[in-house]
Write a protein that holds these residues in place. Sequence first.
Motif, PDB file in Angstrom:
ATOM      1  N   PHE A  35      12.769  10.837   5.773  1.00  0.00           N
ATOM      2  CA  PHE A  35      12.881  10.429   7.171  1.00  0.00           C
ATOM      3  C   PHE A  35      13.168  11.610   8.087  1.00  0.00           C
ATOM      4  CE2 PHE A  35      14.307   6.111   5.358  1.00  0.00           C
ATOM      5  CZ  PHE A  35      12.977   5.714   5.228  1.00  0.00           C
ATOM      6  N   MET A  36      13.854  12.630   7.588  1.00  0.00           N
ATOM      7  CA  MET A  36      14.031  13.847   8.384  1.00  0.00           C
ATOM      8  C   MET A  36      12.687  14.544   8.579  1.00  0.00           C
ATOM      9  SD  MET A  36      16.986  14.175   9.594  1.00  0.00           S
ATOM     10  CE  MET A  36      16.839  15.877  10.149  1.00  0.00           C
ATOM     11  N   HIS A  37      11.854  14.523   7.557  1.00  0.00           N
ATOM     12  CA  HIS A  37      10.489  15.060   7.709  1.00  0.00           C
ATOM     13  C   HIS A  37       9.735  14.293   8.797  1.00  0.00           C
ATOM     14  CE1 HIS A  37      10.212  18.128   4.668  1.00  0.00           C
ATOM     15  NE2 HIS A  37      10.529  17.309   3.671  1.00  0.00           N
ATOM     16  N   GLY A  52       7.378   3.723   2.330  1.00  0.00           N
ATOM     17  CA  GLY A  52       8.391   2.878   1.716  1.00  0.00           C
ATOM     18  C   GLY A  52       8.078   2.519   0.280  1.00  0.00           C
ATOM     19  N   ASN A  53       6.827   2.183   0.008  1.00  0.00           N
ATOM     20  CA  ASN A  53       6.445   1.813  -1.354  1.00  0.00           C
ATOM     21  C   ASN A  53       6.404   3.023  -2.282  1.00  0.00           C
ATOM     22  OD1 ASN A  53       6.001  -1.058  -0.952  1.00  0.00           O
ATOM     23  ND2 ASN A  53       4.227  -0.471   0.265  1.00  0.00           N
ATOM     24  N   PRO A  61       9.549  13.418  -1.721  1.00  0.00           N
ATOM     25  CA  PRO A  61       9.501  13.259  -0.258  1.00  0.00           C
ATOM     26  C   PRO A  61       8.854  14.427   0.462  1.00  0.00           C
ATOM     27  CG  PRO A  61      11.737  13.734  -0.985  1.00  0.00           C
ATOM     28  CD  PRO A  61      10.936  13.453  -2.221  1.00  0.00           C
ATOM     29  N   ASP A  62       8.907  15.620  -0.111  1.00  0.00           N
ATOM     30  CA  ASP A  62       8.270  16.770   0.527  1.00  0.00           C
ATOM     31  C   ASP A  62       6.744  16.646   0.472  1.00  0.00           C
ATOM     32  OD1 ASP A  62      10.769  17.961   1.044  1.00  0.00           O
ATOM     33  OD2 ASP A  62      10.809  18.856  -0.953  1.00  0.00           O
ATOM     34  N   ARG A  63       6.217  16.264  -0.682  1.00  0.00           N
ATOM     35  CA  ARG A  63       4.767  16.077  -0.808  1.00  0.00           C
ATOM     36  C   ARG A  63       4.305  14.904   0.035  1.00  0.00           C
ATOM     37  NH1 ARG A  63       2.966  15.791  -6.901  1.00  0.00           N
ATOM     38  NH2 ARG A  63       0.959  15.690  -5.826  1.00  0.00           N
ATOM     39  N   MET A  64       5.095  13.843   0.072  1.00  0.00           N
ATOM     40  CA  MET A  64       4.760  12.691   0.901  1.00  0.00           C
ATOM     41  C   MET A  64       4.658  13.090   2.366  1.00  0.00           C
ATOM     42  SD  MET A  64       7.304   9.919  -0.904  1.00  0.00           S
ATOM     43  CE  MET A  64       7.259   8.840   0.532  1.00  0.00           C
ATOM     44  N   LYS A 121       0.809  -1.208   0.000  1.00  0.00           N
ATOM     45  CA  LYS A 121       0.000   0.000   0.000  1.00  0.00           C
ATOM     46  C   LYS A 121       0.850   1.269   0.000  1.00  0.00           C
ATOM     47  CE  LYS A 121      -3.828  -2.212  -0.091  1.00  0.00           C
ATOM     48  NZ  LYS A 121      -4.607  -2.248  -1.358  1.00  0.00           N
ATOM     49  N   LEU A 122       0.352   2.286  -0.717  1.00  0.00           N
ATOM     50  CA  LEU A 122       0.990   3.597  -0.786  1.00  0.00           C
ATOM     51  C   LEU A 122       0.397   4.526   0.270  1.00  0.00           C
ATOM     52  CD1 LEU A 122       0.808   3.977  -4.679  1.00  0.00           C
ATOM     53  CD2 LEU A 122       2.785   3.218  -3.342  1.00  0.00           C
ATOM     54  N   ILE A 123       1.037   5.672   0.465  1.00  0.00           N
ATOM     55  CA  ILE A 123       0.574   6.608   1.493  1.00  0.00           C
ATOM     56  C   ILE A 123      -0.885   6.979   1.288  1.00  0.00           C
ATOM     57  CG2 ILE A 123       0.780   8.991   2.307  1.00  0.00           C
ATOM     58  CD1 ILE A 123       3.759   8.767   2.117  1.00  0.00           C
ATOM     59  N   ASP A 124      -1.265   7.329   0.064  1.00  0.00           N
ATOM     60  CA  ASP A 124      -2.646   7.741  -0.192  1.00  0.00           C
ATOM     61  C   ASP A 124      -3.636   6.648   0.198  1.00  0.00           C
ATOM     62  OD1 ASP A 124      -1.887  10.212  -1.127  1.00  0.00           O
ATOM     63  OD2 ASP A 124      -1.950   9.665  -3.240  1.00  0.00           O
TER      64      ASP A 124
END
Length: 268
Positions: free
Chosen positions: A146-148, A90-91, A100-103, A63-66
């Motif tokens: 990961f810093m986010h 991760g996916n 990564p910023d939008r995530m 599964k993705l974040i969304d």
Amino acid sequence: MGYTSFVAVGDSFTEGLNDPPVDGPVGGLGEVQRFRGWADRVAERLALTEPGFRYANLAVRGKLIDQIVQDQVPLAVEMKPDLISFCAGGNDLIRPGSDPDRMAKKVAAAVRELRASGAEVVLFTGTDPRDTPIMRRARGKFAVFFMHVRSIADLYGCHLVDMWSMQGLRDWRAWSGDRLHMNEVGHRLVAAKVLHVLGVPGDDDWRMTWPPRERVDPRAKLREDAQWFREHFGPWIGRRIRGTSSGDGLDPKRPHLTPWERATRERG
């Protein structure tokens, strides 16, 4: 504090691939194998001191974040547990063009919703991908995301499980043959780190040090790499081309917040 209920949210990492159940593989031919995993191990430990402890695991591989935010987060909020673990991204990160910023903005919105429910929330950084032949090319993107996550944990008062610092996970002996999912040892280490972060005593030490490995024959390493490409990386690329996921059509292994004893019986 003692936790009376725990809901785990995420993808294959939280579902527990590839940590087999205590009693071995579940189900017959054609059925999806159920796995144990770090979240089950944490739930088992938390249940020892809390009669009636309840647990749900909504995670589904691939599964993705969304998808996690849309399908799992509302269910976790509705269950109103004391503790929620959230690990996603991760996916997304291994897909070309992921930002990564939008995530991180999506993760932050989900964490706000989870914290507003009154639950304590556990977040995770991933492991350092520098030892992974393909993913290390995107190491910078992983590090930014990961810093986010670290910042989100600090901003919203979440527990943070920093797997980047876990040297025991730098050894391939903590990973399964697909090189993407941890084996039993890896899941035990993560469970130990989660319990440490929560301030709950456990039986394992997440600061594990591996004994030295014997020198690997280069020819054997080439054969191993070829087998991995054929059995794992090739099929993964095929799914990306077809636009399918390993989790398509699968339901969570613990879809309801039920007492741990009942969840254990359902697993076996």
